[in-house]
Design a protein around this motif. Structure first.
Motif, PDB file in Angstrom:
ATOM      1  N   PRO A   1       1.453   4.472  -4.715  1.00  0.00           N
ATOM      2  CA  PRO A   1       1.384   5.471  -5.502  1.00  0.00           C
ATOM      3  C   PRO A   1       2.589   5.832  -6.292  1.00  0.00           C
ATOM      4  O   PRO A   1       2.664   6.282  -7.461  1.00  0.00           O
TER       5      PRO A   1
ATOM      6  N   ARG B   1      -6.104   3.657 -15.536  1.00  0.00           N
ATOM      7  CA  ARG B   1      -5.300   3.823 -14.572  1.00  0.00           C
ATOM      8  C   ARG B   1      -5.204   2.444 -13.619  1.00  0.00           C
ATOM      9  O   ARG B   1      -6.080   1.591 -13.437  1.00  0.00           O
TER      10      ARG B   1
ATOM     11  N   GLY C   1      -4.949  -0.572  -8.119  1.00  0.00           N
ATOM     12  CA  GLY C   1      -4.313  -0.391  -6.896  1.00  0.00           C
ATOM     13  C   GLY C   1      -3.683  -1.955  -6.380  1.00  0.00           C
ATOM     14  O   GLY C   1      -3.325  -2.639  -6.996  1.00  0.00           O
TER      15      GLY C   1
ATOM     16  N   SER D   1       0.957  -1.256  -0.033  1.00  0.00           N
ATOM     17  CA  SER D   1      -0.103   0.201  -0.074  1.00  0.00           C
ATOM     18  C   SER D   1       0.894   1.448  -0.102  1.00  0.00           C
ATOM     19  O   SER D   1       0.605   2.144  -0.795  1.00  0.00           O
TER      20      SER D   1
ATOM     21  N   ALA E   1       3.051   5.678 -10.480  1.00  0.00           N
ATOM     22  CA  ALA E   1       3.547   6.928 -11.171  1.00  0.00           C
ATOM     23  C   ALA E   1       4.995   6.988 -11.990  1.00  0.00           C
ATOM     24  O   ALA E   1       5.191   7.893 -12.869  1.00  0.00           O
TER      25      ALA E   1
END
Length: 473
Positions: A52, A135, A138, A48, A56
């Motif tokens: 991010p 996108r 996760g 987790s 990216a």
């Protein structure tokens, strides 16, 4: 040999361990960390936190990492093959083929990573512009089976990483060593610490249940039994986790009256005996036109009887052991049940005594629809043959199952074969071909055989969310 968990790029030891056994001898070859729920959640913290930054990373950089991993796996082909053979039992020749097959997912998704799909549309009313992009979904939980310990890991991991997702991999306890080694190779290839974690455990229900209940996992990919898949789908519902399921199979292998029998028998040997029959794509029901059933049965029995059975690490071996004693006992029960209902054993039919969990390559004829092996997934070197009188009958029998993964059809008439394929309720159909697995193709089934697809252009989409942006213009 002792292996730990891989969390945040570090090897983590545990107080509790479990043994990995060589199915050819029954002897332990390694001790592996047995993770607790708390350690599973620590792995979730890791992926987790890393999510991010990994999302990216430019897709070209992710692609180059996967390409380096592809080259590295092939450069260590023999090392991986010997490890697969030791912990899973398959002959070295098949283990080398698995390495090649598994590496192809790294190459394929290194190419797909750099080609993200998107659309620019004009609204029909002319008042706005519609931008549609994809996108990363996760953090993912990837649960892999024991029968293809490298290929099933690469198929899931490569797609997830290419999409920009982080992942926890939970390998099968029978064959965790290959996955651990592959994850370490990915770190060497440039995957940042924390992006991919490996959690080995005997408490799969407890650890995976806690991960799915936490709420941070957004995607589950599972390959295994339909019974376990149903439970996992239910657990995904609480937090609306997107599931991909590659579940059980009951593949029909149809041989029509005008089929090239030599070619059909060659195909039967591949469809049945790849991985000793321990594959969800393995031919489970041989449906053969009555006019050629005896000749086909004789040829197949001769080919099966000639196979060399032995430990996978022995160069002469063509058939290794099944994964464990429970699997061997199941095969014995399936054969005994079919014989009790009138089937005849043409070759094999029983376990092989001595060390290891070996079972004779077996062919039975006259298997009736009520036999257990006709409805249950065999998962071993046992072929049951059932005659049919016309192709429409064969299609009805083939479709009379809750499963719908793959079907095989051998016919001398391509036009009729294509029409028949359209009537078969299966996600994949091989026409005059017994090997359908291909990194460039969408692998998966319908009905109780699963949800979603792995491989091909379609395989990366399960790891991506769609986003629509409305632009006033």
């Amino acid at each position: 040999m002792r292996s730990g968990l891989l969390i945040g790029g570090e090897r983590i030891t545990t107080e509790d361990v479990f043994e990995v056994l060589d199915p050819a001898t029954g002897e332990p070859i390694a001790q592996v960390a047995d993770a607790t729920v708390a350690q599973g959640l620590a792995a979730l913290d890791s992926v987790s936190a890393a999510a991010p930054a990994w999302a990216a990373v430019p897709s070209r950089e992710r692609a180059e990492i996967l390409r380096r991993a592809f080259d590295a796996v092939l450069g260590r082909r023999e090392e991986f093959a010997r490890l697969i053979s030791a912990e899973m039992g398959k002959p070295l020749a098949e283990a080398r083929a698995e390495v090649d097959y598994g590496a192809e997912f790294l190459r394929w998704y290194s190419e797909e990573a750099a080609r993200p799909a998107g659309e620019y549309r004009r609204s029909p009313d002319g008042g706005s512009r519609l931008l549609v992009s994809r996108r990363p979904i996760g953090p993912c939980l990837l649960i892999t089976p024991w029968n293809f310990p490298l290929a099933m890991a690469t198929r899931k991991i490569a797609a997830a990483l290419a999409a920009g997702c982080t992942a926890i991999v939970k390998p099968a306890p029978q064959t965790p060593l290959t996955t651990i080694k592959f994850a370490e190779l990915l770190l060497e290839a440039g995957v940042p610490a924390g992006v991919l974690n490996v959690v080995t455990t005997l408490d799969a229900a407890g650890v995976c249940g806690a991960l799915l209940a936490d709420g941070r996992i957004r995607k589950l990919s599972f390959t295994g039994s339909t019974a376990v898949g149903r439970l996992l789908i239910a657990q995904c519902g609480r937090h609306v986790v997107r599931p991909s399921m590659e579940l059980g199979g009951n593949a029909p292998f149809i041989v029509d009256a005008d089929a090239d029998l030599e070619r059909a028998v060659d195909g039967a040997m591949v469809a049945k005996m790849r991985n000793m029959g321990e594959a969800c794509t393995a031919a489970n029901r041989f449906l053969v036109h009555r006019s050629v059933a005896e000749e086909f049965s004789t040829l197949l029995a001769q080919r099966m009887a000639a196979l060399a059975v032995g430990p996978g690490l022995e160069s002469a071996s063509q058939v290794g052991p099944v994964i464990d004693e429970a699997a061997r006992e199941k095969l014995t029960g399936l054969v005994d049940d079919a014989v009790a209902q009138g089937a005849q054993i043409r070759t094999g039919g029983k376990p092989i005594s001595g060390p290891g969990t070996f079972f004779e390559p077996t062919v039975l004829t006259g298997v009736v629809a009520g036999a257990r092996m006709f409805s249950e997934e065999i998962f071993g070197p046992v072929a049951g043959i059932t005659p049919f009188d016309d192709l429409d009958e064969a299609v009805r029998v083939a479709n009379a199952t809750e499963y719908g993964l793959v079907a095989y059809l051998y016919s001398g008439n391509v036009e009729r074969a294509l029409r028949t394929a359209e009537q078969l309720d299966f996600g994949m159909v091989g026409i005059n071909r017994a090997l359908v697995s291909n990194a460039a193709a969408p692998f998966g089934g319908i009905k109780q055989s699963g949800l979603g697809r792995e491989g091909g252009r379609e395989g990366i989409n399960d790891y991506l969310d769609l986003q629509y942006v409305a632009l006033d213009a």
